[in-house]
Design a protein around this motif. Sequence first.
Motif, PDB file in Angstrom:
ATOM      1  N   LEU A  94      53.451  38.507  37.365  1.00 39.36           N
ATOM      2  CA  LEU A  94      52.289  39.098  38.031  1.00 39.36           C
ATOM      3  C   LEU A  94      51.771  38.187  39.129  1.00 39.36           C
ATOM      4  CD1 LEU A  94      50.249  40.373  34.963  1.00 39.36           C
ATOM      5  CD2 LEU A  94      51.651  41.724  36.514  1.00 39.36           C
ATOM      6  N   ASP A  95      51.326  38.799  40.241  1.00 37.58           N
ATOM      7  CA  ASP A  95      50.636  38.043  41.275  1.00 37.58           C
ATOM      8  C   ASP A  95      49.240  37.717  40.770  1.00 37.58           C
ATOM      9  OD1 ASP A  95      52.789  38.198  43.008  1.00 37.58           O
ATOM     10  OD2 ASP A  95      52.049  40.010  44.002  1.00 37.58           O
ATOM     11  N   GLU A  96      48.541  36.857  41.499  1.00 37.63           N
ATOM     12  CA  GLU A  96      47.220  36.409  41.065  1.00 37.63           C
ATOM     13  C   GLU A  96      46.230  37.561  40.913  1.00 37.63           C
ATOM     14  OE1 GLU A  96      43.778  33.454  42.699  1.00 37.63           O
ATOM     15  OE2 GLU A  96      45.865  32.844  42.945  1.00 37.63           O
ATOM     16  N   ASP A  97      46.323  38.570  41.768  1.00 38.17           N
ATOM     17  CA  ASP A  97      45.374  39.684  41.709  1.00 38.17           C
ATOM     18  C   ASP A  97      45.944  40.895  40.968  1.00 38.17           C
ATOM     19  OD1 ASP A  97      47.262  40.220  43.646  1.00 38.17           O
ATOM     20  OD2 ASP A  97      45.874  41.183  45.007  1.00 38.17           O
ATOM     21  N   GLU A  98      47.015  40.703  40.201  1.00 40.01           N
ATOM     22  CA  GLU A  98      47.601  41.787  39.420  1.00 40.01           C
ATOM     23  C   GLU A  98      47.304  41.591  37.938  1.00 40.01           C
ATOM     24  OE1 GLU A  98      51.533  43.505  41.546  1.00 40.01           O
ATOM     25  OE2 GLU A  98      51.773  41.559  40.603  1.00 40.01           O
ATOM     26  N   PHE A  99      47.332  42.704  37.209  1.00 42.53           N
ATOM     27  CA  PHE A  99      47.070  42.673  35.780  1.00 42.53           C
ATOM     28  C   PHE A  99      47.649  43.946  35.184  1.00 42.53           C
ATOM     29  CE2 PHE A  99      43.629  44.306  38.263  1.00 42.53           C
ATOM     30  CZ  PHE A  99      43.493  45.586  37.758  1.00 42.53           C
ATOM     31  N   PHE A 100      47.729  43.976  33.872  1.00 39.87           N
ATOM     32  CA  PHE A 100      48.147  45.182  33.175  1.00 39.87           C
ATOM     33  C   PHE A 100      46.900  45.947  32.761  1.00 39.87           C
ATOM     34  CE2 PHE A 100      51.756  42.297  32.307  1.00 39.87           C
ATOM     35  CZ  PHE A 100      52.770  43.065  32.872  1.00 39.87           C
ATOM     36  N   TYR A 101      46.970  47.267  32.835  1.00 45.30           N
ATOM     37  CA  TYR A 101      45.824  48.087  32.428  1.00 45.30           C
ATOM     38  C   TYR A 101      45.401  47.768  30.998  1.00 45.30           C
ATOM     39  CZ  TYR A 101      45.623  51.153  36.516  1.00 45.30           C
ATOM     40  OH  TYR A 101      45.445  51.661  37.766  1.00 45.30           O
ATOM     41  N   ALA A 102      46.354  47.448  30.146  1.00 48.27           N
ATOM     42  CA  ALA A 102      46.034  47.123  28.752  1.00 48.27           C
ATOM     43  C   ALA A 102      45.092  45.924  28.667  1.00 48.27           C
ATOM     44  CB  ALA A 102      47.306  46.840  27.973  1.00 48.27           C
ATOM     45  N   ASP A 103      45.134  45.044  29.668  1.00 47.55           N
ATOM     46  CA  ASP A 103      44.264  43.859  29.660  1.00 47.55           C
ATOM     47  C   ASP A 103      42.816  44.196  30.013  1.00 47.55           C
ATOM     48  OD1 ASP A 103      46.461  42.333  29.011  1.00 47.55           O
ATOM     49  OD2 ASP A 103      46.850  41.717  31.081  1.00 47.55           O
ATOM     50  N   LEU A 104      42.578  45.376  30.579  1.00 46.60           N
ATOM     51  CA  LEU A 104      41.215  45.772  30.942  1.00 46.60           C
ATOM     52  C   LEU A 104      40.410  46.244  29.734  1.00 46.60           C
ATOM     53  CD1 LEU A 104      41.845  47.761  34.242  1.00 46.60           C
ATOM     54  CD2 LEU A 104      41.168  45.373  33.978  1.00 46.60           C
ATOM     55  N   GLU A 105      41.092  46.790  28.744  1.00 44.11           N
ATOM     56  CA  GLU A 105      40.384  47.288  27.565  1.00 44.11           C
ATOM     57  C   GLU A 105      39.694  46.134  26.855  1.00 44.11           C
ATOM     58  OE1 GLU A 105      42.306  50.147  25.073  1.00 44.11           O
ATOM     59  OE2 GLU A 105      43.438  50.952  26.761  1.00 44.11           O
ATOM     60  N   GLY A 106      38.417  46.338  26.569  1.00 50.09           N
ATOM     61  CA  GLY A 106      37.629  45.308  25.905  1.00 50.09           C
ATOM     62  C   GLY A 106      36.797  44.466  26.859  1.00 50.09           C
ATOM     63  N   LEU A 107      37.031  44.593  28.179  1.00 50.32           N
ATOM     64  CA  LEU A 107      36.232  43.838  29.142  1.00 50.32           C
ATOM     65  C   LEU A 107      34.838  44.453  29.258  1.00 50.32           C
ATOM     66  CD1 LEU A 107      38.711  43.164  32.110  1.00 50.32           C
ATOM     67  CD2 LEU A 107      38.252  41.744  30.104  1.00 50.32           C
ATOM     68  N   GLU A 108      33.834  43.607  29.404  1.00 51.92           N
ATOM     69  CA  GLU A 108      32.464  44.081  29.567  1.00 51.92           C
ATOM     70  C   GLU A 108      32.201  44.373  31.043  1.00 51.92           C
ATOM     71  OE1 GLU A 108      27.897  42.847  28.418  1.00 51.92           O
ATOM     72  OE2 GLU A 108      29.418  41.277  28.529  1.00 51.92           O
TER      73      GLU A 108
END
Length: 193
Positions: A94-108
């Motif tokens: 992943l690039d620095e500004d990339e992420f997996f959608y699964a990592d967004l779950e649980g974020l406030e």
Amino acid sequence: MVKLENPVLMGSIGAAQGLRGEVRVKSYTIDPTAIGDYGHLHTEDGRSFEVLEIREAKNVVVVRFRGINDRNAAEALNGLDLYIERDNLPDEELDEDEFFYADLEGLEAVDESGRSHGTVTGIFDFGAGDLLELKGPGKRPVLIPFSEAAVLEIDVEGGRLLIDPVAAGLVDDEKDNGPGSRRRRPPTSDGGE
């Protein structure tokens, strides 16, 4: 039987394809044929499937799994969702500004004043763009657009999203009474009175 600790949805099995045990799979990976690149696929009930062959079709991929050798066995899989463990996804690619959608779950989700608007409980795409579902204690879930205007910053390691509540549609802009404003206007007469 395997129970995943942090499952990530990779695809959904549809109808059987042909007589050799192949199935049509709706793949949720950017490259649809990459669904088998992350190891065995698992179902919620703990079954595990190894991809033997995969090829693209119109809107799906056609997959042959080890041990599924005839149409009857393939038909029995219809409707199953396929998951992998989150740890099988390659973070180093992943690039620095990339992420997996699964990592967004649980974020406030917080605004610039620090006010919490809930926690991300799901990511959806109904065809008009991605939406984040936010759920706060004692509140009904709300959907906000997953856009640069609504989501200003994503801090996965810090466990939060910085949002603009006006752009996200969570609050009204007191200065805005134009089209698209959520403020109620009095009904107008038809001009016949």
